[in-house]
Motif scaffolding. Sequence first.
Motif, PDB file in Angstrom:
ATOM      1  N   ASN A 280       3.724   2.217   9.929  1.00  0.00           N
ATOM      2  CA  ASN A 280       3.943   3.611   9.546  1.00  0.00           C
ATOM      3  C   ASN A 280       4.072   3.706   8.036  1.00  0.00           C
ATOM      4  OD1 ASN A 280       4.328   4.838  12.224  1.00  0.00           O
ATOM      5  ND2 ASN A 280       6.131   3.510  12.295  1.00  0.00           N
ATOM      6  N   PHE A 281       3.761   4.878   7.515  1.00  0.00           N
ATOM      7  CA  PHE A 281       4.057   5.175   6.123  1.00  0.00           C
ATOM      8  C   PHE A 281       5.446   5.788   6.105  1.00  0.00           C
ATOM      9  CE2 PHE A 281      -0.425   4.596   5.467  1.00  0.00           C
ATOM     10  CZ  PHE A 281      -0.505   4.124   4.164  1.00  0.00           C
ATOM     11  N   LEU A 282       6.361   5.140   5.390  1.00  0.00           N
ATOM     12  CA  LEU A 282       7.742   5.600   5.324  1.00  0.00           C
ATOM     13  C   LEU A 282       8.074   6.024   3.901  1.00  0.00           C
ATOM     14  CD1 LEU A 282       9.339   2.747   7.448  1.00  0.00           C
ATOM     15  CD2 LEU A 282       8.691   5.029   8.217  1.00  0.00           C
ATOM     16  N   GLU A 283       8.894   7.050   3.792  1.00  0.00           N
ATOM     17  CA  GLU A 283       9.304   7.507   2.467  1.00  0.00           C
ATOM     18  C   GLU A 283      10.316   6.512   1.901  1.00  0.00           C
ATOM     19  OE1 GLU A 283      11.334  11.316   0.237  1.00  0.00           O
ATOM     20  OE2 GLU A 283      10.897  11.460   2.365  1.00  0.00           O
ATOM     21  N   LYS A 284       9.904   5.822   0.844  1.00  0.00           N
ATOM     22  CA  LYS A 284      10.791   4.858   0.198  1.00  0.00           C
ATOM     23  C   LYS A 284      10.202   4.438  -1.137  1.00  0.00           C
ATOM     24  CE  LYS A 284      11.312   1.491   3.073  1.00  0.00           C
ATOM     25  NZ  LYS A 284      11.520   0.230   3.753  1.00  0.00           N
ATOM     26  N   GLN A 285      11.021   3.790  -1.933  1.00  0.00           N
ATOM     27  CA  GLN A 285      10.591   3.268  -3.222  1.00  0.00           C
ATOM     28  C   GLN A 285      10.082   1.842  -3.045  1.00  0.00           C
ATOM     29  OE1 GLN A 285      10.417   4.969  -6.169  1.00  0.00           O
ATOM     30  NE2 GLN A 285      10.917   6.698  -4.843  1.00  0.00           N
ATOM     31  N   LEU A 286       9.103   1.492  -3.829  1.00  0.00           N
ATOM     32  CA  LEU A 286       8.522   0.157  -3.781  1.00  0.00           C
ATOM     33  C   LEU A 286       9.419  -0.814  -4.540  1.00  0.00           C
ATOM     34  CD1 LEU A 286       5.875  -1.137  -2.737  1.00  0.00           C
ATOM     35  CD2 LEU A 286       4.965  -0.820  -5.014  1.00  0.00           C
ATOM     36  N   PRO A 287       9.884  -1.881  -3.901  1.00  0.00           N
ATOM     37  CA  PRO A 287      10.742  -2.833  -4.615  1.00  0.00           C
ATOM     38  C   PRO A 287       9.936  -3.702  -5.593  1.00  0.00           C
ATOM     39  CG  PRO A 287      10.354  -3.588  -2.380  1.00  0.00           C
ATOM     40  CD  PRO A 287       9.700  -2.237  -2.503  1.00  0.00           C
ATOM     41  N   ARG A 288      10.549  -4.057  -6.690  1.00  0.00           N
ATOM     42  CA  ARG A 288       9.896  -4.935  -7.678  1.00  0.00           C
ATOM     43  C   ARG A 288       9.863  -6.371  -7.163  1.00  0.00           C
ATOM     44  NH1 ARG A 288       7.764  -6.556 -11.920  1.00  0.00           N
ATOM     45  NH2 ARG A 288       8.622  -7.309 -13.839  1.00  0.00           N
ATOM     46  N   VAL A 289      10.952  -6.816  -6.544  1.00  0.00           N
ATOM     47  CA  VAL A 289      11.044  -8.171  -5.995  1.00  0.00           C
ATOM     48  C   VAL A 289      11.464  -8.071  -4.532  1.00  0.00           C
ATOM     49  CG1 VAL A 289      12.235 -10.406  -6.145  1.00  0.00           C
ATOM     50  CG2 VAL A 289      11.658  -9.169  -8.237  1.00  0.00           C
ATOM     51  N   ILE A 290      10.787  -8.831  -3.682  1.00  0.00           N
ATOM     52  CA  ILE A 290      11.146  -8.927  -2.269  1.00  0.00           C
ATOM     53  C   ILE A 290      11.516 -10.384  -2.032  1.00  0.00           C
ATOM     54  CG2 ILE A 290      10.340  -8.673   0.106  1.00  0.00           C
ATOM     55  CD1 ILE A 290       8.221  -6.682  -1.033  1.00  0.00           C
TER      56      ILE A 290
ATOM     57  N   LYS B  68       6.911   9.724  -2.276  1.00  0.00           N
ATOM     58  CA  LYS B  68       6.155   8.483  -2.255  1.00  0.00           C
ATOM     59  C   LYS B  68       6.380   7.794  -0.905  1.00  0.00           C
ATOM     60  CE  LYS B  68       4.552   5.013  -5.168  1.00  0.00           C
ATOM     61  NZ  LYS B  68       4.332   4.770  -6.555  1.00  0.00           N
ATOM     62  N   TYR B  69       5.267   7.336  -0.296  1.00  0.00           N
ATOM     63  CA  TYR B  69       5.313   6.672   1.005  1.00  0.00           C
ATOM     64  C   TYR B  69       4.724   5.273   0.874  1.00  0.00           C
ATOM     65  CZ  TYR B  69       6.302  11.280   2.894  1.00  0.00           C
ATOM     66  OH  TYR B  69       6.878  12.479   3.164  1.00  0.00           O
ATOM     67  N   ILE B  70       5.325   4.324   1.564  1.00  0.00           N
ATOM     68  CA  ILE B  70       4.893   2.934   1.556  1.00  0.00           C
ATOM     69  C   ILE B  70       4.524   2.537   2.988  1.00  0.00           C
ATOM     70  CG2 ILE B  70       5.511   0.557   0.933  1.00  0.00           C
ATOM     71  CD1 ILE B  70       5.724   2.536  -1.420  1.00  0.00           C
ATOM     72  N   LEU B  71       3.379   1.863   3.140  1.00  0.00           N
ATOM     73  CA  LEU B  71       2.982   1.371   4.463  1.00  0.00           C
ATOM     74  C   LEU B  71       3.880   0.195   4.823  1.00  0.00           C
ATOM     75  CD1 LEU B  71       1.000   1.549   6.851  1.00  0.00           C
ATOM     76  CD2 LEU B  71      -0.410  -0.120   5.649  1.00  0.00           C
ATOM     77  N   GLU B  72       4.444   0.256   6.021  1.00  0.00           N
ATOM     78  CA  GLU B  72       5.348  -0.808   6.453  1.00  0.00           C
ATOM     79  C   GLU B  72       5.097  -1.172   7.905  1.00  0.00           C
ATOM     80  OE1 GLU B  72      10.040  -2.048   6.247  1.00  0.00           O
ATOM     81  OE2 GLU B  72       9.524   0.045   5.935  1.00  0.00           O
ATOM     82  N   ALA B  73       5.006  -2.474   8.152  1.00  0.00           N
ATOM     83  CA  ALA B  73       4.965  -2.996   9.517  1.00  0.00           C
ATOM     84  C   ALA B  73       6.413  -3.181   9.951  1.00  0.00           C
ATOM     85  CB  ALA B  73       4.226  -4.330   9.559  1.00  0.00           C
ATOM     86  N   SER B  74       6.748  -2.671  11.121  1.00  0.00           N
ATOM     87  CA  SER B  74       8.138  -2.779  11.573  1.00  0.00           C
ATOM     88  C   SER B  74       8.429  -4.186  12.082  1.00  0.00           C
ATOM     89  CB  SER B  74       8.426  -1.749  12.662  1.00  0.00           C
ATOM     90  OG  SER B  74       7.868  -2.174  13.887  1.00  0.00           O
ATOM     91  N   ASN B  75       9.708  -4.465  12.246  1.00  0.00           N
ATOM     92  CA  ASN B  75      10.146  -5.763  12.757  1.00  0.00           C
ATOM     93  C   ASN B  75       9.993  -5.881  14.258  1.00  0.00           C
ATOM     94  OD1 ASN B  75      10.971  -7.008  10.351  1.00  0.00           O
ATOM     95  ND2 ASN B  75      12.861  -5.821  10.362  1.00  0.00           N
ATOM     96  N   SER B  76       9.468  -4.858  14.903  1.00  0.00           N
ATOM     97  CA  SER B  76       9.364  -4.827  16.357  1.00  0.00           C
ATOM     98  C   SER B  76       8.507  -5.984  16.874  1.00  0.00           C
ATOM     99  CB  SER B  76       8.755  -3.507  16.813  1.00  0.00           C
ATOM    100  OG  SER B  76       8.498  -3.557  18.190  1.00  0.00           O
ATOM    101  N   VAL B  77       9.151  -6.899  17.582  1.00  0.00           N
ATOM    102  CA  VAL B  77       8.393  -7.982  18.201  1.00  0.00           C
ATOM    103  C   VAL B  77       7.922  -7.569  19.592  1.00  0.00           C
ATOM    104  CG1 VAL B  77       9.450  -9.863  16.914  1.00  0.00           C
ATOM    105  CG2 VAL B  77      10.533  -9.072  19.007  1.00  0.00           C
ATOM    106  N   ASP B  78       8.499  -6.482  20.123  1.00  0.00           N
ATOM    107  CA  ASP B  78       8.108  -5.994  21.446  1.00  0.00           C
ATOM    108  C   ASP B  78       6.701  -5.414  21.435  1.00  0.00           C
ATOM    109  OD1 ASP B  78      10.614  -6.693  22.372  1.00  0.00           O
ATOM    110  OD2 ASP B  78      11.445  -4.712  21.966  1.00  0.00           O
ATOM    111  N   ASP B  79       6.360  -4.688  20.374  1.00  0.00           N
ATOM    112  CA  ASP B  79       5.062  -4.035  20.323  1.00  0.00           C
ATOM    113  C   ASP B  79       4.519  -4.012  18.893  1.00  0.00           C
ATOM    114  OD1 ASP B  79       2.794  -2.694  21.003  1.00  0.00           O
ATOM    115  OD2 ASP B  79       3.756  -0.767  21.334  1.00  0.00           O
TER     116      ASP B  79
ATOM    117  N   ILE C  93       0.854  -1.184   0.000  1.00  0.00           N
ATOM    118  CA  ILE C  93       0.000   0.000   0.000  1.00  0.00           C
ATOM    119  C   ILE C  93       0.893   1.238   0.000  1.00  0.00           C
ATOM    120  CG2 ILE C  93      -1.809   1.251   1.236  1.00  0.00           C
ATOM    121  CD1 ILE C  93      -2.487  -1.497   2.590  1.00  0.00           C
ATOM    122  N   SER C  94       0.694   2.092  -0.995  1.00  0.00           N
ATOM    123  CA  SER C  94       1.491   3.309  -1.075  1.00  0.00           C
ATOM    124  C   SER C  94       0.588   4.521  -1.239  1.00  0.00           C
ATOM    125  CB  SER C  94       2.476   3.235  -2.248  1.00  0.00           C
ATOM    126  OG  SER C  94       1.790   3.344  -3.481  1.00  0.00           O
TER     127      SER C  94
END
Length: 182
Positions: A111-121, A94-105, A86-87
């Motif tokens: 958050n929506f972070l400013e970054k480019q959308l990768p073609r392959v993950i 351009k902002y991309i919705l990202e779930a953080s790696n935080s296992v604590d919470d 989701i961007s």
Amino acid sequence: MDRRRQSQDEVLLEKPKSYDAVDAFKSNSKDGMNVRISNLSNEQLIVDPQKFAIFESVKDAKAEATFCLHIYAESGHEIDGLPVAISCQISEKKYILEASNSVDDPLNSVNFLEKQLPRVIESKTSGLIFYLQEFSTGDSSFRFESSLHKGFCLAWNSEKKLILKRKQSIDEKEAFRFSENN
């Protein structure tokens, strides 16, 4: 004709070796589907990178936000639904919705972070991928399950801020709707 040279069509149809070798998500196209995202109270999702993403009533919203759902093909994943990223674009950024790696919470880690959308993950999970799922069969409401935090879906808290919440604790009042925005 030289047999060692493949036609351009044959080369384009080949999957990259790295995509075949590992679990991965691969973007289906450069363009996605432009939508407005709302909740069942008809509040629109608005992004302010300083304050996160929140739902506001349309009359209170400073501007309606347009989001883009980018569909990804997948390899080797276990979650039902359509994998999407989701961007949104604010001004020229351009902002991309990202779930953080935080296992604590994990509840407060989207958050929506400013970054480019990768073609392959090239990963079995990604903070950028959410599985779009029907909330109830035949209903026009949806939920987004996190690829990174299996069993957690996008929802909102009492302040209407976008968060992750356990799938089992989400009720129909927390479903998402979207309408196409051309």
